[in-house]
Structures are given as structure tokens and as C-alpha cells.
Design a protein around this motif. Structure first.
Motif, PDB file in Angstrom:
ATOM      1  N   SER A   1       0.834  -1.196   0.000  1.00  0.00           N
ATOM      2  CA  SER A   1       0.000   0.000   0.000  1.00  0.00           C
ATOM      3  C   SER A   1       0.873   1.252   0.000  1.00  0.00           C
ATOM      4  O   SER A   1       1.047   1.917   1.021  1.00  0.00           O
ATOM      5  CB  SER A   1      -0.921   0.002   1.223  1.00  0.00           C
ATOM      6  N   PRO A   2       1.463   1.592  -1.161  1.00  0.00           N
ATOM      7  CA  PRO A   2       2.348   2.760  -1.211  1.00  0.00           C
ATOM      8  C   PRO A   2       1.644   4.083  -0.937  1.00  0.00           C
ATOM      9  O   PRO A   2       2.286   5.058  -0.585  1.00  0.00           O
ATOM     10  CB  PRO A   2       2.908   2.714  -2.637  1.00  0.00           C
ATOM     11  N   ASN A   3       0.324   4.102  -1.090  1.00  0.00           N
ATOM     12  CA  ASN A   3      -0.402   5.339  -0.765  1.00  0.00           C
ATOM     13  C   ASN A   3      -1.014   5.303   0.633  1.00  0.00           C
ATOM     14  O   ASN A   3      -1.616   6.280   1.080  1.00  0.00           O
ATOM     15  CB  ASN A   3      -1.507   5.601  -1.800  1.00  0.00           C
ATOM     16  N   GLY A   4      -0.859   4.181   1.339  1.00  0.00           N
ATOM     17  CA  GLY A   4      -1.348   4.080   2.710  1.00  0.00           C
ATOM     18  C   GLY A   4      -2.823   3.798   2.838  1.00  0.00           C
ATOM     19  O   GLY A   4      -3.322   3.593   3.949  1.00  0.00           O
ATOM     20  N   LYS A   5      -3.568   3.757   1.756  1.00  0.00           N
ATOM     21  CA  LYS A   5      -5.010   3.537   1.823  1.00  0.00           C
ATOM     22  C   LYS A   5      -5.324   2.102   2.250  1.00  0.00           C
ATOM     23  O   LYS A   5      -4.782   1.151   1.695  1.00  0.00           O
ATOM     24  CB  LYS A   5      -5.659   3.847   0.478  1.00  0.00           C
ATOM     25  N   GLY A   6      -6.186   1.999   3.239  1.00  0.00           N
ATOM     26  CA  GLY A   6      -6.609   0.693   3.707  1.00  0.00           C
ATOM     27  C   GLY A   6      -5.591  -0.026   4.560  1.00  0.00           C
ATOM     28  O   GLY A   6      -5.801  -1.167   4.965  1.00  0.00           O
ATOM     29  N   LEU A   7      -4.480   0.620   4.861  1.00  0.00           N
ATOM     30  CA  LEU A   7      -3.421  -0.022   5.638  1.00  0.00           C
ATOM     31  C   LEU A   7      -2.718   1.044   6.478  1.00  0.00           C
ATOM     32  O   LEU A   7      -1.632   1.505   6.153  1.00  0.00           O
ATOM     33  CB  LEU A   7      -2.439  -0.730   4.708  1.00  0.00           C
ATOM     34  N   SER A   8      -3.368   1.437   7.557  1.00  0.00           N
ATOM     35  CA  SER A   8      -2.851   2.511   8.405  1.00  0.00           C
ATOM     36  C   SER A   8      -1.597   2.072   9.158  1.00  0.00           C
ATOM     37  O   SER A   8      -1.517   0.953   9.661  1.00  0.00           O
ATOM     38  CB  SER A   8      -3.942   2.931   9.402  1.00  0.00           C
ATOM     39  N   SER A   9      -0.606   2.958   9.235  1.00  0.00           N
ATOM     40  CA  SER A   9       0.648   2.684   9.945  1.00  0.00           C
ATOM     41  C   SER A   9       1.203   3.994  10.484  1.00  0.00           C
ATOM     42  O   SER A   9       1.079   5.036   9.843  1.00  0.00           O
ATOM     43  CB  SER A   9       1.682   2.046   9.012  1.00  0.00           C
ATOM     44  N   LYS A  10       1.833   3.932  11.639  1.00  0.00           N
ATOM     45  CA  LYS A  10       2.462   5.129  12.197  1.00  0.00           C
ATOM     46  C   LYS A  10       3.776   5.452  11.492  1.00  0.00           C
ATOM     47  O   LYS A  10       4.204   6.596  11.423  1.00  0.00           O
ATOM     48  CB  LYS A  10       2.688   4.962  13.701  1.00  0.00           C
ATOM     49  N   ILE A  11       4.441   4.420  10.996  1.00  0.00           N
ATOM     50  CA  ILE A  11       5.614   4.566  10.129  1.00  0.00           C
ATOM     51  C   ILE A  11       5.415   3.608   8.969  1.00  0.00           C
ATOM     52  O   ILE A  11       5.024   2.450   9.175  1.00  0.00           O
ATOM     53  CB  ILE A  11       6.934   4.239  10.858  1.00  0.00           C
ATOM     54  N   ALA A  12       5.674   4.053   7.754  1.00  0.00           N
ATOM     55  CA  ALA A  12       5.560   3.167   6.597  1.00  0.00           C
ATOM     56  C   ALA A  12       6.623   3.513   5.570  1.00  0.00           C
ATOM     57  O   ALA A  12       6.801   4.684   5.220  1.00  0.00           O
ATOM     58  CB  ALA A  12       4.174   3.268   5.969  1.00  0.00           C
ATOM     59  N   ILE A  13       7.345   2.479   5.126  1.00  0.00           N
ATOM     60  CA  ILE A  13       8.348   2.620   4.068  1.00  0.00           C
ATOM     61  C   ILE A  13       7.990   1.627   2.976  1.00  0.00           C
ATOM     62  O   ILE A  13       7.897   0.421   3.231  1.00  0.00           O
ATOM     63  CB  ILE A  13       9.770   2.329   4.588  1.00  0.00           C
ATOM     64  N   ALA A  14       7.761   2.115   1.781  1.00  0.00           N
ATOM     65  CA  ALA A  14       7.445   1.257   0.636  1.00  0.00           C
ATOM     66  C   ALA A  14       8.515   1.479  -0.427  1.00  0.00           C
ATOM     67  O   ALA A  14       8.624   2.571  -0.989  1.00  0.00           O
ATOM     68  CB  ALA A  14       6.067   1.578   0.085  1.00  0.00           C
ATOM     69  N   LEU A  15       9.328   0.438  -0.678  1.00  0.00           N
ATOM     70  CA  LEU A  15      10.458   0.549  -1.611  1.00  0.00           C
ATOM     71  C   LEU A  15      10.255  -0.343  -2.826  1.00  0.00           C
ATOM     72  O   LEU A  15       9.869  -1.514  -2.696  1.00  0.00           O
ATOM     73  CB  LEU A  15      11.765   0.139  -0.925  1.00  0.00           C
ATOM     74  N   GLU A  16      10.542   0.201  -3.986  1.00  0.00           N
ATOM     75  CA  GLU A  16      10.635  -0.584  -5.212  1.00  0.00           C
ATOM     76  C   GLU A  16      12.097  -0.529  -5.644  1.00  0.00           C
ATOM     77  O   GLU A  16      12.632   0.538  -5.919  1.00  0.00           O
ATOM     78  CB  GLU A  16       9.740   0.012  -6.289  1.00  0.00           C
ATOM     79  N   ILE A  17      12.752  -1.698  -5.660  1.00  0.00           N
ATOM     80  CA  ILE A  17      14.185  -1.783  -5.938  1.00  0.00           C
ATOM     81  C   ILE A  17      14.408  -2.383  -7.317  1.00  0.00           C
ATOM     82  O   ILE A  17      13.914  -3.475  -7.612  1.00  0.00           O
ATOM     83  CB  ILE A  17      14.913  -2.642  -4.885  1.00  0.00           C
ATOM     84  N   LYS A  18      15.147  -1.692  -8.168  1.00  0.00           N
ATOM     85  CA  LYS A  18      15.497  -2.211  -9.491  1.00  0.00           C
ATOM     86  C   LYS A  18      16.787  -3.025  -9.388  1.00  0.00           C
ATOM     87  O   LYS A  18      17.733  -2.636  -8.707  1.00  0.00           O
ATOM     88  CB  LYS A  18      15.674  -1.058 -10.477  1.00  0.00           C
ATOM     89  N   LEU A  19      16.828  -4.155 -10.108  1.00  0.00           N
ATOM     90  CA  LEU A  19      17.946  -5.086 -10.018  1.00  0.00           C
ATOM     91  C   LEU A  19      18.646  -5.279 -11.350  1.00  0.00           C
ATOM     92  O   LEU A  19      18.002  -5.344 -12.394  1.00  0.00           O
ATOM     93  CB  LEU A  19      17.465  -6.456  -9.534  1.00  0.00           C
ATOM     94  N   THR A  20      19.976  -5.379 -11.289  1.00  0.00           N
ATOM     95  CA  THR A  20      20.788  -5.902 -12.388  1.00  0.00           C
ATOM     96  C   THR A  20      21.799  -6.837 -11.741  1.00  0.00           C
ATOM     97  O   THR A  20      21.981  -6.792 -10.520  1.00  0.00           O
ATOM     98  CB  THR A  20      21.525  -4.792 -13.161  1.00  0.00           C
ATOM     99  N   PRO A  21      22.488  -7.694 -12.499  1.00  0.00           N
ATOM    100  CA  PRO A  21      23.439  -8.615 -11.881  1.00  0.00           C
ATOM    101  C   PRO A  21      24.567  -7.923 -11.128  1.00  0.00           C
ATOM    102  O   PRO A  21      25.158  -8.515 -10.222  1.00  0.00           O
ATOM    103  CB  PRO A  21      23.980  -9.402 -13.088  1.00  0.00           C
TER     104      PRO A  21
END
Length: 415
Positions: A253-273
Motif C-alpha cells: 500500500s504505497p499510498n497508505g489507503k486501507g493499511l494505516s501505519s504510524k511509520i511506513a516505508i514502501a520501496l521498489e528496488i530495481k535489479l541488475t546482476p
């Protein structure tokens, strides 16, 4: 045999059975060198060796009891995972296939130790092969503190096969070889182009050790609140605050909707070898609501503070491992005193290994509230990194601590 030769000069003075006894001594071989045609017998012997040899030297002050029956069943399941060789229809047990039994002992500086869960972790054609298969699964991480003590982990492995049941003498060398096998094996699989990681702190709707502390609001069914400390800014009147009205949740829930949290970190990590990078990082905010406890009258309503949430650029460390450091702090802005103390804090690092295809988290967190972290290659199916409930008896009062007091070692999630 040397003993027999030394005593040979005395042979004439001994009973004629002396040479028979010597022959039996020469022919004797230890039990772990037997031919274990029945896998169950091998597994029973392996568990016995673990107890009587590997674990005997330790002074345990806490240990999870070893359930022999359950371990035998685990071992049989591991052995059966690859039991038949399709080309021949021959049992792999007869061809040398074996199973690894694993126990981890944690030792304090004062020499006292703890034993965590003992498991049959994998089957394989040899120790390194089986250990490599284990590294190919999501699994529990190695702890660094137990009950406030710093601890050193020692891994014990027992190899159990038809021809040999014995402790693994050099676990480190086996682990190095197994990691290389795992990395080489994974080269044939395409590396996913990205992974997703969620780290959150939330006030649950139930406190696991203080059931009265968080309770259903008398003014609204299904809403859970807790009493805050009386403060000067509120003229020492009793105030209640909203929980996040939820339990652990692996949702994305990167926008926080429907999943309340006092602290929230949402990461999308791109990978290469050879490198990783942060595709996006989002720190969704939630509401902090202050109520009059009995009537539900709202006396304060503010968004949670996200300005002190920091995620650093990934740094390559050793080999194929990359580290992302993070820290987050959030305070209750309805209580002015929290500008001085009372933050919810968590800080640590995420380690992503592109060769071993693993994600793990090492962090420190406050005693309150609850914390959670998840990771995976799809937002729809994230695996648990860790779930950390409030410490026993802990409340918002425990947030007065100068720094986080709980060490967090996550599971190791494979991707």
C-alpha cells in the motif's frame, strides 16, 4: 593391532580367547559408519549424535526441546523430496543421497547458551549440495541478541545418509561451497527486474500481553483506542488515541489507503546482476486522532510525521551484496511534549544479494508498538521478513527511551 602386539608376549599367560577378543576389536567400527538401509534408523542415530556429541559441551540456560519423532518425520520428508531418480527408478538413498540436520546454539559472553529450533533442513547428494538447497529457500536468520544479551551463533550440522551418519566437521567450508553452488545454480534463472520491500510500525488493535491497554471504543463498534498518559498540555485530562485498527498485514500500500501505519516505508528496488537502485520510495502518512475517551469527541486530528524517514542510496559491500540503510521516527503531534521525547523509532539496513537472491533486514526498534516487514518480487505476494509485537507490557510510556532497545533479525527471503 598395536595393543595386541604389545600384549602378545603375555598371550601365553592369558586365556585362549585373547586372540578372538583382539580380532573383534580390529573388526569393530563406530555406529555412524554402519550401512543404514533404513533411512529412519539413520535419522534416529543422527539425532542421538547431535544430543550426545554436538550439544553436550554447552551450558544451556534456555533451549527448545528436541522432538525426536517430529525430527524423524521432517527428515523423512526431506529425503522423500528427491527420492526417485526418474531415469533409473532407483532410490536416491541407495545412491548416497542424504539429509542435513541443523541446530544453532547461541552463546552469551558469560558462556551460557541457548538452543533454538533444531530442523532437518534439506536433502542432497552431499553436505554442500544439501546446504545449497537450504540456501535456496526462504529461512530464519541468525540472531545477534537474546533477552538483551549479545550472543555468538554456532551452527551444528549432522549429515545422515546410508553410508555415513556423522557431525560435519568444518561447517564454514561447507557453507562457502554451498553458497557458490547456490549462486552458480541461480545463474540459469533470469534475475527479476525489481523487488518490493515494505517496513512498517503500527499500533495493533490488540496488545498481546496487556489486553486491557488497547480496547474497543465505547463510542464506535470496531474501532480500537488506547489511553494516553496525562500531560501538562492537556491539563492532566484523560485522552484516548486511535490505534491502526489492524493486525499484521502483508499488503502492498504505497499510498497508505486501507493499511494505516504510524511509520511506513514502501520501496521498489530495481535489479541488475552487478548493481541495484531505488526505483521509488514512498512514506505514506496516516492519521493520529485524539478523543475524549467516553464520548468520542475529537480534540485533535493530524497526519503522522514522515519528515524523518530516510532511505539511503544502495551501497555495494562484499561480493554481490548491496546494503540500503534506513531510519524512521514518528511522534504523536497531538501531544506537544513529544517534540522532546516519545518518538516511535526504527533504524537499520536491508541487504540484497543479487547472486544468492536473498533479502534480509537487520534493525533496531522501540519496545512499542508493533513492527512488520515484507519483501518479494510481486506486490501481490510478499513474504514475511519479520513480525515484531509490542514488548511484554510495553506501552507508549516506553517510547521515552533514548534509543531503540530491541534488535531485529529478519528471516532471509529468497527471490
Amino acid at each position: 593391532m598395536i595393543v595386541c602386539r604389545i600384549l602378545s608376549t603375555l598371550a601365553t599367560a592369558l586365556a585362549p580367547g585373547f586372540w578372538i577378543i583382539c580380532a573383534l576389536i580390529v573388526a569393530w567400527k563406530p555406529a555412524h559408519a554402519e550401512d543404514f538401509a533404513d533411512p529412519k534408523r539413520a535419522f534416529e542415530r543422527g539425532i542421538w549424535l547431535l544430543e550426545t556429541e554436538s550439544l553436550k559441551p554447552y551450558n544451556f540456560v534456555g533451549r527448545v526441546d528436541i522432538n525426536n519423532g517430529e525430527l524423524v518425520m521432517q527428515s523423512l520428508r526431506r529425503e522423500a523430496e528427491g527420492y526417485y531418480v526418474p531415469a533409473f527408478g532407483v532410490g536416491r538413498w541407495d545412491l548416497g543421497w542424504g539429509v542435513l540436520l541443523r541446530a544453532v546454539v547461541y552463546t552469551r559472553p558469560d558462556g551460557k547458551s541457548y538452543l533454538r529450533n533444531t530442523q532437518a533442513i534439506a536433502g542432497g547428494k552431499n553436505v554442500a549440495d544439501a546446504l545449497s538447497r537450504y540456501y535456496g529457500e526462504s529461512r530464519e536468520g541468525i540472531e545477534q541478541t537474546i533477552l538483551g544479551y549479545s550472543v555468538t551463533a554456532t551452527e551444528h550440522l549432522i549429515w545422515m545418509s546410508r553410508k555415513s551418519v556423522a557431525p560435519v566437521q568444518n561447517v564454514h567450508s561447507a557453507a562457502v561451497e554451498a553458497r557458490k553452488l547456490r549462486a552458480d545454480s541461480d545463474k540459469s534463472r533470469a534475475l527479476p527486474d525489481r523487488i518490493y520491500i515494505a517496513i512498517r510500525a503500527f499500533i495493533p488493535k490488540k496488545h498481546p500481553s496487556r489486553s486491557e491497554y488497547i480496547f474497543e471504543a465505547p463510542f464506535k463498534k470496531g474501532k480500537y483506542i488506547f489511553r494516553g498518559p496525562t500531560t501538562v498540555s492537556d491539563f492532566f485530562l484523560e485522552r484516548c488515541y486511535n490505534s491502526d485498527d489492524r493486525d499484521y498485514d502483508s499488503g502492498w500500500s504505497p499510498n497508505g489507503k486501507g493499511l494505516s501505519s504510524k511509520i511506513a516505508i514502501a520501496l521498489e528496488i530495481k535489479l541488475t546482476p552487478i548493481a541495484i537502485s531505488i526505483g521509488s520510495k514512498v512514506f505514506p502518512a496516516s492519521e493520529t486522532i485524539e478523543y475524549k475517551c467516553n464520548t468520542g469527541e475529537i480534540t485533535c486530528n493530524v497526519k503522522s510525521d514522515t519528515t524523518r524517514t530516510i532511505v539511503e542510496t544502495p551501497v555495494k559491500t562484499t561480493g554481490s551484496a548491496h546494503v540500503i540503510k534506513f531510519s524512521a521516527a514518528s511522534r504523536n503531534k497531538c501531544v506537544p511534549e513529544t517534540i522532546l521525547f516519545g518518538d516511535i523509532d526504527i533504524a537499520g539496513q536491508v541487504t540484497v544479494d543479487t547472486a544468492l537472491r536473498t533479502i534480509e533486514v537487520l534493525a533496531e526498534a522501540d519496545d512499542f508498538p508493533a513492527f512488520e516487514a515484507y519483501a518479494g518480487t510481486s506486490p501481490a505476494s510478499l513474504e514475511v521478513l519479520f513480525k515484531l509485537p509490542p514488548a511484554t507490557g510495553a506501552t507508549v510510556i516506553d517510547l521515552i527511551a533514548i534509543k531503540p532497545s530491541r534488535g531485529v533479525i529478519s528471516r532471509i527471503v529468497r527471490f
